[in-house]
Design an enzyme around this catalytic site. Structure first.
Site, mmCIF file in Angstrom:
data_model
loop_
_atom_site.group_PDB
_atom_site.id
_atom_site.type_symbol
_atom_site.label_atom_id
_atom_site.label_comp_id
_atom_site.label_asym_id
_atom_site.label_seq_id
_atom_site.Cartn_x
_atom_site.Cartn_y
_atom_site.Cartn_z
ATOM 1 N N HIS A 21 0.791 5.722 -1.023
ATOM 2 C CA HIS A 21 -0.140 6.982 -1.207
ATOM 3 C C HIS A 21 1.137 7.677 -2.349
ATOM 4 O O HIS A 21 1.199 8.958 -2.406
ATOM 5 C CB HIS A 21 -0.361 7.890 -0.148
ATOM 6 C CG HIS A 21 -1.267 7.310 0.972
ATOM 7 N ND1 HIS A 21 -1.088 8.203 2.141
ATOM 8 C CD2 HIS A 21 -1.769 6.470 0.779
ATOM 9 C CE1 HIS A 21 -1.852 7.311 2.798
ATOM 10 N NE2 HIS A 21 -2.413 6.472 2.250
ATOM 11 N N TYR A 23 8.277 -13.196 -22.524
ATOM 12 C CA TYR A 23 9.219 -12.050 -22.230
ATOM 13 C C TYR A 23 10.224 -12.716 -20.992
ATOM 14 O O TYR A 23 9.714 -13.462 -20.331
ATOM 15 C CB TYR A 23 8.558 -10.968 -21.894
ATOM 16 C CG TYR A 23 9.490 -9.637 -21.257
ATOM 17 C CD1 TYR A 23 10.216 -8.885 -22.276
ATOM 18 C CD2 TYR A 23 9.746 -9.604 -19.843
ATOM 19 C CE1 TYR A 23 11.008 -7.917 -21.713
ATOM 20 C CE2 TYR A 23 10.430 -8.606 -19.538
ATOM 21 C CZ TYR A 23 11.028 -7.792 -20.539
ATOM 22 O OH TYR A 23 12.117 -6.871 -20.077
ATOM 23 N N HIS A 44 0.803 -1.174 -0.016
ATOM 24 C CA HIS A 44 0.111 -0.047 -0.031
ATOM 25 C C HIS A 44 0.861 1.384 -0.009
ATOM 26 O O HIS A 44 1.740 1.221 0.932
ATOM 27 C CB HIS A 44 -0.847 0.163 1.093
ATOM 28 C CG HIS A 44 -1.637 1.253 1.544
ATOM 29 N ND1 HIS A 44 -2.433 1.638 0.322
ATOM 30 C CD2 HIS A 44 -1.898 2.115 2.410
ATOM 31 C CE1 HIS A 44 -2.914 2.912 0.906
ATOM 32 N NE2 HIS A 44 -2.757 3.081 1.832
ATOM 33 N N ASP A 104 1.539 -4.615 -21.054
ATOM 34 C CA ASP A 104 2.405 -5.801 -20.537
ATOM 35 C C ASP A 104 1.939 -6.015 -19.019
ATOM 36 O O ASP A 104 1.808 -7.323 -18.573
ATOM 37 C CB ASP A 104 3.659 -5.357 -20.410
ATOM 38 C CG ASP A 104 4.288 -5.066 -21.857
ATOM 39 O OD1 ASP A 104 3.874 -5.769 -22.658
ATOM 40 O OD2 ASP A 104 5.393 -4.567 -22.014
ATOM 41 N N HIS A 135 -7.876 7.873 -2.112
ATOM 42 C CA HIS A 135 -6.921 7.283 -0.946
ATOM 43 C C HIS A 135 -5.564 7.067 -1.508
ATOM 44 O O HIS A 135 -4.455 7.684 -1.254
ATOM 45 C CB HIS A 135 -7.716 6.101 -0.259
ATOM 46 C CG HIS A 135 -6.809 5.340 0.561
ATOM 47 N ND1 HIS A 135 -7.428 4.395 1.375
ATOM 48 C CD2 HIS A 135 -5.538 5.741 1.268
ATOM 49 C CE1 HIS A 135 -6.402 4.082 2.441
ATOM 50 N NE2 HIS A 135 -5.199 4.849 2.087
#
Ligand SMILES: [Zn+2]
Length: 227
Positions: free
Chosen positions: A103, A220, A101, A126, A166
């Site tokens: 910001h 790839y 997580h 991709d 958020h």
């Protein structure tokens, strides 16, 4: 069930601790705002950042070990205040081995406008297989964030979601993959934002998105070495 620490738990504490330095290195976090967690492979044991500890002070010993309900199994500190959101993802998406997580600023600017990031770069096709989707607005401290993440990412190729007003949540097969997705999310959020300043970015046709995604996910990179 009695809990016993294992060498795998110890290794995950080291990995999760070290990955927080990547959040700083790539400019994804300010103060203590972002966090990484990892599932000890093959278990329901989660390793996550302690709440409110600055990144420079993190050590493997300070990492918090919990079960999927957030019960602390190891560690003297409380887990990150985002732990319940991470745990909801681990509970309901059992293939997930890492959650991040942040910001990070450009991606969060898209979240502030409640706008998914459109797939206008081959790198997005991709890595994300399409747009980076927008999840709902949800108040911190409830289980609404975790539910919103799961409901948005389920059935979507993207390992990243931007939660309205958020920030970013990403998932991966392990914590390093989730960190990579967080780095890539910010990178494409920035490029598409810059592109927007000068005109309307051109979408990539769905068939081309599909073939780019398929190639990147399956072809790839280095071919596995023969044993
Ligand atoms: Zn947050």
């Amino acid at each position: 069930m009695t809990y016993r620490s294992t060498p795998e738990v110890r290794e995950m504490k080291e990995r999760v601790c070290a990955l927080h330095a990547e959040l700083l290195r790539w400019g994804l976090v300010t103060w203590t705002s972002g966090n990484v967690s990892g599932r000890v492979p093959g278990t329901d044991v989660i390793v996550i950042k302690p709440s409110g500890v600055s990144y420079d002070d993190l050590t493997p010993e300070l990492m918090v070990v919990t079960d999927l309900d957030g019960k602390v199994l190891e560690g003297d500190l409380s887990p990150s205040s985002d732990a319940e959101s991470h745990n909801e993802v681990y509970r309901r998406m059992p293939e997930t081995g890492g959650v991040v997580h942040t910001h990070s600023p450009y991606a969060t600017a898209w979240a502030a406008r409640a706008e998914p990031i459109p797939c206008v770069l081959t790198a997005m096709a991709d890595e994300f297989g399409g747009e980076i989707p927008l999840g709902p607005f949800a108040l911190i401290g409830s289980d609404a964030i975790g539910k919103g993440i799961v409901e948005t990412l389920r059935g979507h190729r993207s390992p990243a979601v931007i939660m309205q007003n958020h920030g970013v949540f990403t998932i991966g097969k392990d914590p390093k993959s989730a960190v990579k997705a967080a780095v890539m999310t910010e990178d494409v959020a920035r490029t598409v934002h810059i592109s927007r300043q000068l005109g309307e970015p051109v979408p990539i046709p769905q068939a081309d998105v599909d073939s780019l995604y398929d190639r990147y996910q399956n072809v790839y990179g280095q071919a596995p070495k023969e044993q």
